[in-house]
Scaffold this motif. Structure first.
Motif: not given
Length: 297
Positions: A127, A130-132, A136-137, A140, A146
């Motif tokens: 997280a 990937n700056q997510k 969301n991670v 995935n 994925t």
């Protein structure tokens, strides 16, 4: 042809680069840490520039499927040029291309090191990387579709697209695969007992070393050293949207970051594999994974 490629395989953010830096320091044997941006005897399996050089043409306009078919061809060419082992980072799951040819080319594979990390900590690290959002991670990690470095319509991406699948499928694709001579090591064990587990890896790879050389390589690959090098010189593998590549490397960060609902989601998605590798107990409750050098976990 003598197989000389050693795959350093892992799901992203599981300690792969750390291992690669350690091996570079050990094989170089210098009195100072190896340059983070010039690692010896090292490569990245999905590096498009390396792929294009091996094939002799620009592959930017090829489809993902076409690139996958050509990857074992490129690795065979690379292997033919080698006179000593090449430690090659791979985030791909161990899968075949659509023509049935295994992407990681067993015929040129010397050995495999597979590193796995508690998926709860992988979520936190990915997280940030990937700056997510965390949710969301988590999605995935549980999604069979994925991919890493998913190819864009414009092509020319610096990395080839890599099939990851779910975290569980990724782990099983390597750890239950009889194609390769594989050493499985947990990230948590490398952190808890670096001398024992890095030593086990070097013995498995037949890398000549003594106790002093091993200790120096471990010290030169420590997170403090890596963070200092990245801060002073940058790291060419850091994603553009990430503030840093070597963030913390801690074990158990998930305890203060993930909510109870997020923890439950990860465990529900990956319960059998987490149980197998000691991340949860028989009831599915997270546990502190204890190092087991004798049994190789």
């Amino acid at each position: 042809m003598t197989p000389r490629i050693v795959w350093l395989a892992s799901y992203p953010k599981s300690g792969n680069t750390w291992l690669r830096v350690f091996l570079s320091n050990l094989t170089q044997g210098t009195a100072v840490p190896a340059d983070l941006n010039k690692l010896a005897h090292s490569a990245i399996s999905s590096d498009r520039h390396m792929f294009d050089q091996a094939l002799g043409f620009d592959t930017g306009d090829l489809s993902t499927a076409e690139c996958a078919r050509l990857r074992p061809v490129a690795y065979r060419w690379m292997n033919a040029q080698l006179t000593e082992p090449l430690y090659c980072k791979a985030h791909d799951a161990c899968v075949a291309a659509d023509n049935g040819d295994w992407i990681m080319a067993p015929d040129v594979t010397r050995k495999v090191i597979y590193i796995l990390r508690n998926p709860l900590d992988v979520v936190v690290s990915l997280a940030h990387h990937n700056q997510k959002p965390l949710d969301n991670v988590i999605d995935n990690l549980g999604d069979p579709g994925t991919r890493a470095a998913r190819q864009k319509a414009s092509g020319q991406a610096p990395q080839l697209e890599q099939i990851l699948g779910t975290w569980s499928d990724h782990v099983q694709s390597w750890t239950q695969n009889e194609l390769f001579d594989t050493c499985v090591v947990r990230y948590e064990d490398l952190r808890a007992d670096p001398q024992g587990f890095f030593g086990r890896i070097t013995t498995f790879l037949d890398v000549p070393h003594d106790s002093t050389q091993l200790s120096d390589a471990i010290k030169h690959a420590s997170f403090d050293v890596l963070q200092t090098q990245e801060r002073e010189s940058g790291f060419r593998e850091r994603p553009q949207n990430a503030t840093r590549f070597f963030r913390r490397g801690r074990v158990g960060d998930w305890k203060t970051v993930l909510s109870a609902a997020q923890i439950d989601r990860v465990i529900k998605d990956h319960l059998p594999v987490m149980q197998k590798f000691g991340y949860v107990d028989e009831s599915g409750v997270p546990v502190v994974a204890k190092a087991n050098l004798e049994n190789g976990q």
